[in-house]
Design a protein around this motif. Sequence first.
Motif, PDB file in Angstrom:
ATOM      1  N   LEU A  32       0.888  -1.133  -0.032  1.00 31.30           N
ATOM      2  CA  LEU A  32       0.045   0.004  -0.024  1.00 31.30           C
ATOM      3  C   LEU A  32       0.737   1.373   0.203  1.00 31.30           C
ATOM      4  CD1 LEU A  32      -2.606  -1.084   2.512  1.00 31.30           C
ATOM      5  CD2 LEU A  32      -3.152  -0.732   0.048  1.00 31.30           C
ATOM      6  N   LYS A  33       2.236   1.244   0.105  1.00 28.09           N
ATOM      7  CA  LYS A  33       3.182   2.121  -0.210  1.00 28.09           C
ATOM      8  C   LYS A  33       3.044   3.014   1.250  1.00 28.09           C
ATOM      9  CE  LYS A  33       4.201   0.921  -4.178  1.00 28.09           C
ATOM     10  NZ  LYS A  33       5.263   0.074  -4.559  1.00 28.09           N
ATOM     11  N   LYS A  34       2.770   2.300   2.360  1.00 26.15           N
ATOM     12  CA  LYS A  34       2.591   3.218   3.684  1.00 26.15           C
ATOM     13  C   LYS A  34       4.135   3.295   4.142  1.00 26.15           C
ATOM     14  CE  LYS A  34      -1.726   2.023   4.980  1.00 26.15           C
ATOM     15  NZ  LYS A  34      -2.783   1.626   6.275  1.00 26.15           N
ATOM     16  N   PRO A  35       4.376   4.406   4.841  1.00 28.81           N
ATOM     17  CA  PRO A  35       6.065   4.460   5.252  1.00 28.81           C
ATOM     18  C   PRO A  35       6.401   3.189   5.983  1.00 28.81           C
ATOM     19  CG  PRO A  35       4.427   6.273   5.745  1.00 28.81           C
ATOM     20  CD  PRO A  35       3.694   5.600   5.233  1.00 28.81           C
ATOM     21  N   GLN A  36       7.486   3.064   5.611  1.00 31.34           N
ATOM     22  CA  GLN A  36       8.543   1.788   6.173  1.00 31.34           C
ATOM     23  C   GLN A  36       8.661   2.200   7.881  1.00 31.34           C
ATOM     24  OE1 GLN A  36      11.627   0.075   3.911  1.00 31.34           O
ATOM     25  NE2 GLN A  36      12.793  -0.417   5.897  1.00 31.34           N
ATOM     26  N   PRO A  37       8.567   1.181   8.780  1.00 32.96           N
ATOM     27  CA  PRO A  37       9.266   1.557   9.882  1.00 32.96           C
ATOM     28  C   PRO A  37      10.645   1.534  10.063  1.00 32.96           C
ATOM     29  CG  PRO A  37       8.379  -0.682   9.857  1.00 32.96           C
ATOM     30  CD  PRO A  37       7.946   0.003   8.518  1.00 32.96           C
ATOM     31  N   PRO A  38      11.078   2.085  11.170  1.00 38.01           N
ATOM     32  CA  PRO A  38      12.598   2.269  11.308  1.00 38.01           C
ATOM     33  C   PRO A  38      13.242   0.770  11.433  1.00 38.01           C
ATOM     34  CG  PRO A  38      11.554   3.609  12.830  1.00 38.01           C
ATOM     35  CD  PRO A  38      10.617   2.765  12.271  1.00 38.01           C
ATOM     36  N   LEU A  39      14.463   0.693  10.717  1.00 39.97           N
ATOM     37  CA  LEU A  39      15.201  -0.790  10.716  1.00 39.97           C
ATOM     38  C   LEU A  39      15.581  -1.041  12.118  1.00 39.97           C
ATOM     39  CD1 LEU A  39      17.465  -0.113   7.587  1.00 39.97           C
ATOM     40  CD2 LEU A  39      15.019  -1.201   7.647  1.00 39.97           C
ATOM     41  N   THR A  40      15.899  -0.057  12.917  1.00 34.49           N
ATOM     42  CA  THR A  40      16.027  -0.458  14.417  1.00 34.49           C
ATOM     43  C   THR A  40      15.647   0.509  15.295  1.00 34.49           C
ATOM     44  OG1 THR A  40      18.060   0.980  14.400  1.00 34.49           O
ATOM     45  CG2 THR A  40      18.606  -1.518  13.650  1.00 34.49           C
ATOM     46  N   LYS A  41      15.678   0.058  16.616  1.00 33.96           N
ATOM     47  CA  LYS A  41      15.164   1.329  17.512  1.00 33.96           C
ATOM     48  C   LYS A  41      16.284   2.343  17.800  1.00 33.96           C
ATOM     49  CE  LYS A  41      13.119   1.037  22.185  1.00 33.96           C
ATOM     50  NZ  LYS A  41      12.879   0.165  23.462  1.00 33.96           N
ATOM     51  N   ALA A  42      15.678   3.742  18.123  1.00 32.48           N
ATOM     52  CA  ALA A  42      16.543   4.799  18.393  1.00 32.48           C
ATOM     53  C   ALA A  42      17.362   4.266  19.662  1.00 32.48           C
ATOM     54  CB  ALA A  42      15.729   5.701  18.189  1.00 32.48           C
ATOM     55  N   PRO A  43      18.371   5.038  19.801  1.00 37.68           N
ATOM     56  CA  PRO A  43      19.195   4.878  21.018  1.00 37.68           C
ATOM     57  C   PRO A  43      18.174   5.470  22.376  1.00 37.68           C
ATOM     58  CG  PRO A  43      20.637   5.764  19.522  1.00 37.68           C
ATOM     59  CD  PRO A  43      19.188   5.814  18.914  1.00 37.68           C
ATOM     60  N   MET A  44      18.157   4.583  23.412  1.00 37.84           N
ATOM     61  CA  MET A  44      17.492   5.017  24.588  1.00 37.84           C
ATOM     62  C   MET A  44      18.205   5.996  25.618  1.00 37.84           C
ATOM     63  SD  MET A  44      15.773   1.134  25.142  1.00 37.84           S
ATOM     64  CE  MET A  44      14.840   1.525  26.368  1.00 37.84           C
ATOM     65  N   ARG A  45      19.457   5.994  25.297  1.00 36.35           N
ATOM     66  CA  ARG A  45      20.020   6.986  26.392  1.00 36.35           C
ATOM     67  C   ARG A  45      21.060   7.863  25.378  1.00 36.35           C
ATOM     68  NH1 ARG A  45      16.692   5.092  28.864  1.00 36.35           N
ATOM     69  NH2 ARG A  45      16.913   3.978  31.061  1.00 36.35           N
ATOM     70  N   ASP A  46      21.692   8.937  26.107  1.00 41.74           N
ATOM     71  CA  ASP A  46      22.535   9.820  25.328  1.00 41.74           C
ATOM     72  C   ASP A  46      24.040   9.368  25.094  1.00 41.74           C
ATOM     73  OD1 ASP A  46      20.484  11.736  25.230  1.00 41.74           O
ATOM     74  OD2 ASP A  46      21.014  12.668  27.118  1.00 41.74           O
ATOM     75  N   GLN A  47      24.474   8.337  26.102  1.00 39.98           N
ATOM     76  CA  GLN A  47      25.689   7.690  25.635  1.00 39.98           C
ATOM     77  C   GLN A  47      25.520   6.331  25.445  1.00 39.98           C
ATOM     78  OE1 GLN A  47      27.500   9.048  29.567  1.00 39.98           O
ATOM     79  NE2 GLN A  47      28.581  10.936  28.423  1.00 39.98           N
ATOM     80  N   TYR A 189       4.409  -8.296   6.216  1.00 38.41           N
ATOM     81  CA  TYR A 189       3.481  -9.719   6.244  1.00 38.41           C
ATOM     82  C   TYR A 189       2.299  -9.613   6.844  1.00 38.41           C
ATOM     83  CZ  TYR A 189       8.103 -11.727   4.790  1.00 38.41           C
ATOM     84  OH  TYR A 189       9.342 -12.164   4.107  1.00 38.41           O
ATOM     85  N   GLY A 190       1.920  -8.409   7.269  1.00 37.63           N
ATOM     86  CA  GLY A 190       0.554  -8.345   7.573  1.00 37.63           C
ATOM     87  C   GLY A 190       0.157  -9.454   8.648  1.00 37.63           C
ATOM     88  N   ILE A 191      -1.063  -9.897   8.357  1.00 32.80           N
ATOM     89  CA  ILE A 191      -1.624 -10.973   9.195  1.00 32.80           C
ATOM     90  C   ILE A 191      -0.722 -12.159   9.197  1.00 32.80           C
ATOM     91  CG2 ILE A 191      -3.990 -10.203   8.456  1.00 32.80           C
ATOM     92  CD1 ILE A 191      -4.180 -12.515   6.495  1.00 32.80           C
ATOM     93  N   HIS A 192       0.139 -12.597   8.397  1.00 35.23           N
ATOM     94  CA  HIS A 192       1.093 -13.508   8.521  1.00 35.23           C
ATOM     95  C   HIS A 192       2.303 -13.473   9.342  1.00 35.23           C
ATOM     96  CE1 HIS A 192      -1.359 -15.318   5.613  1.00 35.23           C
ATOM     97  NE2 HIS A 192      -1.091 -14.499   4.612  1.00 35.23           N
ATOM     98  N   ALA A 193       2.484 -12.249   9.786  1.00 33.60           N
ATOM     99  CA  ALA A 193       3.854 -11.806  10.409  1.00 33.60           C
ATOM    100  C   ALA A 193       4.055 -12.503  11.913  1.00 33.60           C
ATOM    101  CB  ALA A 193       3.661 -10.035  10.690  1.00 33.60           C
ATOM    102  N   HIS A 194       2.852 -13.030  12.480  1.00 28.90           N
ATOM    103  CA  HIS A 194       3.046 -13.444  13.766  1.00 28.90           C
ATOM    104  C   HIS A 194       3.690 -14.758  14.092  1.00 28.90           C
ATOM    105  CE1 HIS A 194       0.278 -10.231  13.577  1.00 28.90           C
ATOM    106  NE2 HIS A 194       1.022  -9.582  14.333  1.00 28.90           N
ATOM    107  N   ARG A 195       3.513 -15.796  12.748  1.00 28.15           N
ATOM    108  CA  ARG A 195       3.966 -16.806  12.823  1.00 28.15           C
ATOM    109  C   ARG A 195       5.196 -16.849  12.237  1.00 28.15           C
ATOM    110  NH1 ARG A 195       4.644 -20.486   8.729  1.00 28.15           N
ATOM    111  NH2 ARG A 195       3.868 -19.101   7.224  1.00 28.15           N
ATOM    112  N   ILE A 196       5.587 -15.864  11.306  1.00 31.03           N
ATOM    113  CA  ILE A 196       6.951 -15.872  10.565  1.00 31.03           C
ATOM    114  C   ILE A 196       8.018 -15.405  11.802  1.00 31.03           C
ATOM    115  CG2 ILE A 196       8.345 -14.564   9.087  1.00 31.03           C
ATOM    116  CD1 ILE A 196       6.070 -14.584   7.241  1.00 31.03           C
ATOM    117  N   VAL A 197       7.535 -14.470  12.788  1.00 42.32           N
ATOM    118  CA  VAL A 197       8.416 -13.962  13.790  1.00 42.32           C
ATOM    119  C   VAL A 197       8.873 -15.538  14.576  1.00 42.32           C
ATOM    120  CG1 VAL A 197       6.561 -13.440  15.411  1.00 42.32           C
ATOM    121  CG2 VAL A 197       8.762 -12.444  15.547  1.00 42.32           C
TER     122      VAL A 197
END
Length: 272
Positions: A32-47, A189-197
């Motif tokens: 559907l060409k919706k924005p892709q989520p970030p590849l990784t989580k952003a840092p949780m701390r400054d250092q 993967y939408g509705i199939h994602a949770h088996r693949i994980v």
Amino acid sequence: MDQKEIERRIAEGRNFVRPNWEDEGWVSDQNLKKPQPPLTKAPMRDQAIDLPVNYGDLTIDNDFLHVINSRASHRVYTQENMSLLELSYLLWTTQGVKGIRGKSYATLRTVPCGGARHEFETYMAIRKVEGLEPGLYHYLPMSHQIEFLGAHENLDELIGESLNGQIWGAKANVVFYYSFVAYRAEWRYGIHAHRIVLVDAGHITENLYLASTSIGLGSCAIGAVNGKLMDQAFGLDGEEEYIFYAHPVGTISEKDAQAELDFYAFVKEQGL
């Protein structure tokens, strides 16, 4: 829970695992060409703490067949210190980023993953690693660093409770906790994602088993995890991201071979 409900849930679980790609009436957010989520989580701390990468200084068993044949689950740990280099090696071999596909479409890592979604984050409860304060940590795969999230007043108790009373895990040098970042997989993967994980999670922990074995450490993957407890400990929302898998790793000794066997004493006692 009565027998009828037990049977219903078993049937539901079997259907969940069964491939069902023929399902119609849905379109993935990727298509559907919706924005892709970030590849990784952003840092949780400054250092963040840089991890060493001089893996040539480790004594690594390069006989692959020997590593495969030697791999076993270990639940008895000597509680000697693990080196920071060994921890770095384990993180690299399980979630290290080798490159990027396209401009920012996917990470190419040291483990396979459906659609290269790599829908996991790695957290750690670290007890005995040289140079690190005991406490809770998060891995930053893009930069191969870790960030210290904070100490815990009773880390061993937290680990034991998080593993549903398997207190032997609280003697490991480090317990890896893996979170599922849901939309990272659902976007494709939408509705199939949770088996693949669940398939993808096995790739990570098998690499952790083999990597640990290759440098003389022991480990044991654990599915019985108190996710809500660790979501709170690591500051996760429990909905879009939540802990679902754990894997203690520690130093081991051949002298503890009998102690390892004692975990299976019930097999002999019950004549199984």
